[in-house]
Write a protein that holds these residues in place. Sequence first.
Motif, mmCIF file in Angstrom:
data_model
loop_
_atom_site.group_PDB
_atom_site.id
_atom_site.type_symbol
_atom_site.label_atom_id
_atom_site.label_comp_id
_atom_site.label_asym_id
_atom_site.label_seq_id
_atom_site.Cartn_x
_atom_site.Cartn_y
_atom_site.Cartn_z
ATOM 1 N N UNK A 23 0.957 -1.550 -0.092
ATOM 2 C CA UNK A 23 -0.091 0.489 -0.003
ATOM 3 C C UNK A 23 0.719 1.341 -0.029
ATOM 4 N N UNK A 44 2.366 1.984 -3.404
ATOM 5 C CA UNK A 44 1.379 2.121 -4.251
ATOM 6 C C UNK A 44 1.208 3.402 -4.004
ATOM 7 N N UNK A 45 1.202 4.207 -2.818
ATOM 8 C CA UNK A 45 0.563 5.604 -2.667
ATOM 9 C C UNK A 45 1.850 6.191 -2.810
ATOM 10 N N UNK A 51 2.888 6.927 -6.682
ATOM 11 C CA UNK A 51 2.829 7.802 -7.397
ATOM 12 C C UNK A 51 2.391 9.341 -7.172
ATOM 13 N N UNK A 107 4.555 9.503 -12.826
ATOM 14 C CA UNK A 107 3.993 7.712 -13.682
ATOM 15 C C UNK A 107 4.451 7.060 -13.406
ATOM 16 N N UNK A 155 4.629 5.163 -10.625
ATOM 17 C CA UNK A 155 3.566 4.312 -10.495
ATOM 18 C C UNK A 155 3.480 3.335 -11.529
ATOM 19 N N UNK A 176 2.176 -0.200 -10.568
ATOM 20 C CA UNK A 176 1.051 -1.127 -11.181
ATOM 21 C C UNK A 176 1.097 -2.235 -12.047
ATOM 22 N N UNK A 195 -1.848 -10.318 -4.010
ATOM 23 C CA UNK A 195 -3.264 -9.231 -4.353
ATOM 24 C C UNK A 195 -4.365 -10.617 -3.812
ATOM 25 N N UNK A 249 -7.594 -9.481 4.393
ATOM 26 C CA UNK A 249 -8.280 -8.573 4.438
ATOM 27 C C UNK A 249 -9.824 -9.095 5.071
ATOM 28 N N UNK A 250 -10.660 -10.099 4.173
ATOM 29 C CA UNK A 250 -12.001 -9.765 4.542
ATOM 30 C C UNK A 250 -12.732 -10.965 5.821
ATOM 31 N N UNK A 291 -15.168 -10.191 -4.557
ATOM 32 C CA UNK A 291 -14.721 -8.946 -5.229
ATOM 33 C C UNK A 291 -13.900 -9.079 -6.213
ATOM 34 N N UNK A 298 -16.209 -8.598 -9.659
ATOM 35 C CA UNK A 298 -16.104 -7.441 -10.344
ATOM 36 C C UNK A 298 -14.308 -7.027 -10.870
ATOM 37 N N UNK A 299 -13.588 -7.260 -9.479
ATOM 38 C CA UNK A 299 -12.722 -6.914 -9.666
ATOM 39 C C UNK A 299 -12.170 -6.576 -11.551
ATOM 40 N N UNK A 302 -14.275 -5.104 -14.561
ATOM 41 C CA UNK A 302 -13.291 -3.705 -14.659
ATOM 42 C C UNK A 302 -12.483 -3.700 -14.859
ATOM 43 N N UNK A 303 -11.424 -4.422 -14.672
ATOM 44 C CA UNK A 303 -10.067 -4.490 -14.924
ATOM 45 C C UNK A 303 -9.974 -5.063 -16.499
#
Lengths: 129, 133
Positions: A42, A45-46, A49, A53, A56, A60, A72, A79-80, A121, A124-125, A128-129
């Motif tokens: 995390x 990643x931040x 960023x 570019x 980052x 990614x 991941x 996490x869940x 998740x 959906x992930x 979307x990806x």
Amino acid sequence: MANGSGRPLSPHLQVYKFEWTMALSITHRITGVGLAVGTLLLTWWLVAAAAGPESFARAQKFIGSGLGLLLMFGWTWALFYHLASGIRHLVWDAGYSFELKEAELGGKIVAGASLGLTILAWIIGLAVW
Amino acid sequence: MAANLSKKSLRSPLAEARGLGSAKHGTEHWWHQRVTAIALVPLTIWFVFGVIRHLGADHAAFVAWMKSPFSAVMMALTAAVTFHHAQSGLQVVIEDYVHNELAKVLSILAVKFVCYALAAACVFSVLKISFGA
């Protein structure tokens, strides 16, 4: 048992018959430690960023690599699991759900919810990806 | 005192009045862990949705996300509270398994320093993107 003060100590783990809820208990702790390690990604990643570019894109790219996706996936489940199990702990802290049947039902909900939410998740992930 | 003796309490009357227990910190650490845990429930759900929406995102899309004041505040809070919760949880794990006093104190200090340094790096990064040109 000697602990210097002469006060009684509770017996150690080996004297108890193994129950699957014990595995859930230690899994809460293991996922917690695992998630703490995950905060390194995390942070990367931040910080990447904020750095620009190119850095980052590197972060990614790692997250999208085979190893990155495996990590991941593991962290998603951790996490869940830690979230669901943590809510179960908060219910106990509030003084509810100590009866054996309720406690075992709670354990099943936590195990099921962590797997279900992880799969959801990722569906959906990946969509979307 | 007499009442104490009759129920064979293992604690002295002074310890009972202070109510701070063997670690001398009372319930403060336990309570902070719960407060951060409750805060992390909505923050984590927001974070998971945010990450899913930015999978494979390019830099411009990520910057645009962090330019939104709401997202920036949520990300900063997520990082800050996560690290607070992590160092407090890791402290308990270390206290349970590391019995050498020096090793225990040093590893707890190391965990706390690393966690707060990472938290500062995360929050600074979010602010830099958010306020940046």
